[in-house]
Design a protein around this motif. Structure first.
Motif, PDB file in Angstrom:
ATOM      1  N   ILE A 127      15.101  80.045  -4.035  1.00  0.00           N
ATOM      2  CA  ILE A 127      15.126  78.594  -4.267  1.00  0.00           C
ATOM      3  C   ILE A 127      15.856  77.864  -3.147  1.00  0.00           C
ATOM      4  O   ILE A 127      16.782  78.404  -2.547  1.00  0.00           O
ATOM      5  CB  ILE A 127      15.802  78.157  -5.596  1.00  0.00           C
ATOM      6  CG1 ILE A 127      17.134  78.869  -5.814  1.00  0.00           C
ATOM      7  CG2 ILE A 127      14.876  78.292  -6.771  1.00  0.00           C
ATOM      8  CD1 ILE A 127      17.970  78.237  -6.914  1.00  0.00           C
ATOM      9  N   ALA A 128      15.443  76.624  -2.970  1.00  0.00           N
ATOM     10  CA  ALA A 128      16.147  75.757  -2.031  1.00  0.00           C
ATOM     11  C   ALA A 128      17.041  74.811  -2.828  1.00  0.00           C
ATOM     12  O   ALA A 128      16.876  74.671  -4.039  1.00  0.00           O
ATOM     13  CB  ALA A 128      15.136  74.968  -1.212  1.00  0.00           C
ATOM     14  N   GLY A 129      17.979  74.196  -2.154  1.00  0.00           N
ATOM     15  CA  GLY A 129      18.769  73.135  -2.782  1.00  0.00           C
ATOM     16  C   GLY A 129      20.189  73.515  -3.144  1.00  0.00           C
ATOM     17  O   GLY A 129      20.974  72.658  -3.534  1.00  0.00           O
ATOM     18  N   LEU A 130      20.542  74.826  -3.016  1.00  0.00           N
ATOM     19  CA  LEU A 130      21.893  75.222  -3.453  1.00  0.00           C
ATOM     20  C   LEU A 130      22.998  74.594  -2.610  1.00  0.00           C
ATOM     21  O   LEU A 130      24.123  74.426  -3.083  1.00  0.00           O
ATOM     22  CB  LEU A 130      22.049  76.746  -3.432  1.00  0.00           C
ATOM     23  CG  LEU A 130      21.427  77.527  -4.582  1.00  0.00           C
ATOM     24  CD1 LEU A 130      22.011  78.928  -4.645  1.00  0.00           C
ATOM     25  CD2 LEU A 130      21.630  76.831  -5.914  1.00  0.00           C
ATOM     26  N   LYS A 134      26.010  72.837  -4.562  1.00  0.00           N
ATOM     27  CA  LYS A 134      27.426  73.192  -4.379  1.00  0.00           C
ATOM     28  C   LYS A 134      28.258  71.965  -4.008  1.00  0.00           C
ATOM     29  O   LYS A 134      29.363  71.776  -4.507  1.00  0.00           O
ATOM     30  CB  LYS A 134      27.566  74.263  -3.285  1.00  0.00           C
ATOM     31  CG  LYS A 134      27.157  75.634  -3.772  1.00  0.00           C
ATOM     32  CD  LYS A 134      27.604  76.718  -2.816  1.00  0.00           C
ATOM     33  CE  LYS A 134      26.856  76.646  -1.514  1.00  0.00           C
ATOM     34  NZ  LYS A 134      27.278  77.677  -0.562  1.00  0.00           N
ATOM     35  N   ALA A 135      27.693  71.121  -3.144  1.00  0.00           N
ATOM     36  CA  ALA A 135      28.408  69.896  -2.766  1.00  0.00           C
ATOM     37  C   ALA A 135      28.564  69.000  -3.996  1.00  0.00           C
ATOM     38  O   ALA A 135      29.660  68.488  -4.269  1.00  0.00           O
ATOM     39  CB  ALA A 135      27.657  69.173  -1.654  1.00  0.00           C
ATOM     40  N   VAL A 226      13.921  72.596  -9.146  1.00  0.00           N
ATOM     41  CA  VAL A 226      15.309  72.427  -9.589  1.00  0.00           C
ATOM     42  C   VAL A 226      15.580  70.926  -9.716  1.00  0.00           C
ATOM     43  O   VAL A 226      15.258  70.163  -8.806  1.00  0.00           O
ATOM     44  CB  VAL A 226      16.275  73.035  -8.542  1.00  0.00           C
ATOM     45  CG1 VAL A 226      17.720  72.743  -8.914  1.00  0.00           C
ATOM     46  CG2 VAL A 226      16.048  74.526  -8.407  1.00  0.00           C
ATOM     47  N   VAL A 227      16.121  70.535 -10.850  1.00  0.00           N
ATOM     48  CA  VAL A 227      16.546  69.139 -11.023  1.00  0.00           C
ATOM     49  C   VAL A 227      18.019  69.155 -11.422  1.00  0.00           C
ATOM     50  O   VAL A 227      18.405  69.853 -12.365  1.00  0.00           O
ATOM     51  CB  VAL A 227      15.707  68.405 -12.100  1.00  0.00           C
ATOM     52  CG1 VAL A 227      16.222  66.968 -12.295  1.00  0.00           C
ATOM     53  CG2 VAL A 227      14.233  68.394 -11.703  1.00  0.00           C
ATOM     54  N   GLU A 236      16.056  66.578  -6.737  1.00  0.00           N
ATOM     55  CA  GLU A 236      14.810  67.229  -7.184  1.00  0.00           C
ATOM     56  C   GLU A 236      14.342  68.082  -6.018  1.00  0.00           C
ATOM     57  O   GLU A 236      14.179  67.570  -4.913  1.00  0.00           O
ATOM     58  CB  GLU A 236      13.739  66.190  -7.514  1.00  0.00           C
ATOM     59  CG  GLU A 236      14.095  65.300  -8.690  1.00  0.00           C
ATOM     60  CD  GLU A 236      13.014  64.272  -8.982  1.00  0.00           C
ATOM     61  OE1 GLU A 236      13.196  63.495  -9.918  1.00  0.00           O
ATOM     62  OE2 GLU A 236      11.987  64.245  -8.271  1.00  0.00           O
ATOM     63  N   CYS A 237      14.140  69.365  -6.267  1.00  0.00           N
ATOM     64  CA  CYS A 237      13.833  70.258  -5.157  1.00  0.00           C
ATOM     65  C   CYS A 237      12.767  71.272  -5.576  1.00  0.00           C
ATOM     66  O   CYS A 237      12.913  71.937  -6.603  1.00  0.00           O
ATOM     67  CB  CYS A 237      15.133  70.970  -4.779  1.00  0.00           C
ATOM     68  SG  CYS A 237      15.006  71.798  -3.246  1.00  0.00           S
ATOM     69  N   ARG A 238      11.702  71.389  -4.793  1.00  0.00           N
ATOM     70  CA  ARG A 238      10.581  72.264  -5.164  1.00  0.00           C
ATOM     71  C   ARG A 238      10.358  73.305  -4.056  1.00  0.00           C
ATOM     72  O   ARG A 238      10.262  72.937  -2.883  1.00  0.00           O
ATOM     73  CB  ARG A 238       9.343  71.392  -5.319  1.00  0.00           C
ATOM     74  CG  ARG A 238       8.156  72.082  -5.889  1.00  0.00           C
ATOM     75  CD  ARG A 238       7.134  71.027  -6.285  1.00  0.00           C
ATOM     76  NE  ARG A 238       6.238  71.537  -7.278  1.00  0.00           N
ATOM     77  CZ  ARG A 238       4.948  71.740  -7.054  1.00  0.00           C
ATOM     78  NH1 ARG A 238       4.412  71.468  -5.884  1.00  0.00           N
ATOM     79  NH2 ARG A 238       4.198  72.233  -8.010  1.00  0.00           N
ATOM     80  N   THR A 239      10.288  74.565  -4.421  1.00  0.00           N
ATOM     81  CA  THR A 239      10.024  75.631  -3.448  1.00  0.00           C
ATOM     82  C   THR A 239       8.736  76.353  -3.838  1.00  0.00           C
ATOM     83  O   THR A 239       8.630  76.875  -4.953  1.00  0.00           O
ATOM     84  CB  THR A 239      11.183  76.663  -3.427  1.00  0.00           C
ATOM     85  OG1 THR A 239      12.422  75.967  -3.404  1.00  0.00           O
ATOM     86  CG2 THR A 239      11.095  77.568  -2.218  1.00  0.00           C
ATOM     87  N   ILE A 240       7.778  76.345  -2.926  1.00  0.00           N
ATOM     88  CA  ILE A 240       6.502  77.034  -3.191  1.00  0.00           C
ATOM     89  C   ILE A 240       6.519  78.328  -2.384  1.00  0.00           C
ATOM     90  O   ILE A 240       6.432  78.308  -1.152  1.00  0.00           O
ATOM     91  CB  ILE A 240       5.316  76.144  -2.772  1.00  0.00           C
ATOM     92  CG1 ILE A 240       5.400  74.811  -3.520  1.00  0.00           C
ATOM     93  CG2 ILE A 240       3.975  76.841  -3.044  1.00  0.00           C
ATOM     94  CD1 ILE A 240       4.495  73.732  -2.977  1.00  0.00           C
ATOM     95  N   ASN A 241       6.707  79.443  -3.099  1.00  0.00           N
ATOM     96  CA  ASN A 241       6.938  80.721  -2.416  1.00  0.00           C
ATOM     97  C   ASN A 241       5.656  81.528  -2.210  1.00  0.00           C
ATOM     98  O   ASN A 241       4.727  81.452  -3.014  1.00  0.00           O
ATOM     99  CB  ASN A 241       7.888  81.577  -3.256  1.00  0.00           C
ATOM    100  CG  ASN A 241       9.315  81.097  -3.169  1.00  0.00           C
ATOM    101  OD1 ASN A 241       9.960  81.239  -2.128  1.00  0.00           O
ATOM    102  ND2 ASN A 241       9.807  80.504  -4.243  1.00  0.00           N
ATOM    103  N   LYS A 242       5.701  82.350  -1.138  1.00  0.00           N
ATOM    104  CA  LYS A 242       4.681  83.390  -0.970  1.00  0.00           C
ATOM    105  C   LYS A 242       5.317  84.711  -1.379  1.00  0.00           C
ATOM    106  O   LYS A 242       6.493  84.946  -1.060  1.00  0.00           O
ATOM    107  CB  LYS A 242       4.287  83.517   0.502  1.00  0.00           C
ATOM    108  CG  LYS A 242       3.328  82.466   0.972  1.00  0.00           C
ATOM    109  CD  LYS A 242       2.907  82.813   2.395  1.00  0.00           C
ATOM    110  CE  LYS A 242       2.001  81.745   2.946  1.00  0.00           C
ATOM    111  NZ  LYS A 242       1.788  81.913   4.380  1.00  0.00           N
TER     112      LYS A 242
END
Ligand SMILES: NC(=O)c1ccc[n+]([C@@H]2O[C@H](COP(=O)([O-])OP(=O)(O)OC[C@H]3O[C@@H](n4cnc5c(N)ncnc54)[C@H](O)[C@@H]3O)[C@@H](O)[C@H]2O)c1
Length: 273
Positions: A127-130, A134-135, A226-227, A236-242
């Motif tokens: 996931i992205a956005g951590l 954390k901040a 992630v919201v 709001e962060c969306r990760t489209i993984n392979k």
């Protein structure tokens, strides 16, 4: 710095090959351990650094040329080995983060790392956005939700799906297969929702983070949304993984995130939170 890798599957092999190519200066794979010995042997023979094969955990913990152990095996491996590894004075990077949704285990590992003066690394995973989470946590977070959309093959053999009588083979439209706490999600989906545990540890804890898991017949890989809401505003962060070629349950970004965490561990300059 000498490294041992526990688990020679998709993530462990990718990390071993990357380090063997010298992608991160100063890190060398010295030891490989897998409960299926043949996997460790065949990975070792494909590497130019030819790491030793450990036959027991003690072969890892007693290796004087190893100061960092990478767990890329299973939740069960974390429960059985993590404390002993830290106790032996070695830093530890954990990929099967779902095991740490158990607050008691997490507390014990944290305490052992502090006592021994070693580090416990938990990469962001798929996931992205951590960084922003954390901040945001420095002021106050009120709500965190994770929605994970997954291809059907990820649920193959999952006892919870079976017990609910969900027949995924006939599915034509996406359905919600789980909604609840991150803590419960990590127990019910031990191989596929590690990101829920990581997000929880970086924010408001596994009991308070809400998780929704969607089985989607059209998804090619894991899509995580992630919201987060708090004093800072809303993320709001969306990760489209392979997926990785070796393990369709595992996102390639998870392996890359582990590699980036190793780089951060040796870099003198840290960019980003
Ligand atoms: N943090 C994240 O975002 C994230 C993302 C994907 C996967 N993961 C987790 O990382 C771990 C590794 O993923 P993978 O795709 O490489 O899995 P994999 O199934 O491809 O490989 C795991 C390897 O570990 C070995 N193993 C399992 N239990 C062991 C034990 N107790 N002792 C020694 N060896 C053991 C297996 O034999 C296998 O070779 C899994 O637990 C997975 O759920 C985390």
């Amino acid at each position: 710095m000498g490294v041992a890798i526990i688990g020679c599957g998709a993530i462990g092999s990718y990390l071993a090959r990357s380090l063997d190519k010298g992608i991160i200066e100063d890190l060398e794979v010295k030891v490989l351990y897998d409960k299926i010995l043949e996997r460790a042997r065949s990975l070792s023979s494909s590497l130019s650094c030819r790491p030793r094969i450990a036959e027991t955990l003690q072969d890892v913990t007693c290796s004087e040329d190893v100061s960092l152990v990478i767990e890329a095996a299973s939740q069960e491996a974390v429960r059985s080995y993590a404390l002993e590894i830290l106790e032996s004075g070695k830093s530890l990077m954990i990929m099967s983060v779902g095991a740490l949704a158990d607050p008691d285990l997490f507390r014990r590992l944290k305490k052992m790392a502090e006592t021994k003066g070693v580090r416990l690394y938990i990469p962001s995973g798929a996931i992205a956005g951590l960084d922003a989470v954390k901040a945001a946590g420095m002021a106050g977070i009120s709500r965190v939700t994770l929605t994970s959309r997954k291809p059907l093959r990820v649920f193959e053999g999952n006892p919870y799906i079976k017990s609910k009588g969900i027949d995924l083979s006939r599915l034509e439209e996406p359905i919600v297969v789980y909604e609840g706490s991150a803590s419960e999600a990590c127990r019910l989906f031990p191989f596929s929702i590690n990101v829920a545990a990581t997000l929880s540890l970086a924010s408001i804890g596994p009991e308070r983070v809400r998780v929704r898991i969607i089985a989607d017949p059209r998804a090619q890989g894991n899509i995580h949304e992630v919201v987060v809401e708090g004093d800072f505003g809303r993320l709001e962060c969306r990760t489209i993984n392979k997926p990785t070629p070796e393990n369709p349950k595992t996102s390639f970004l998870a392996a890359l995130s582990a590699l980036a965490t190793l780089k951060k561990a040796v870099d003198k300059v840290h960019i980003g939170t």
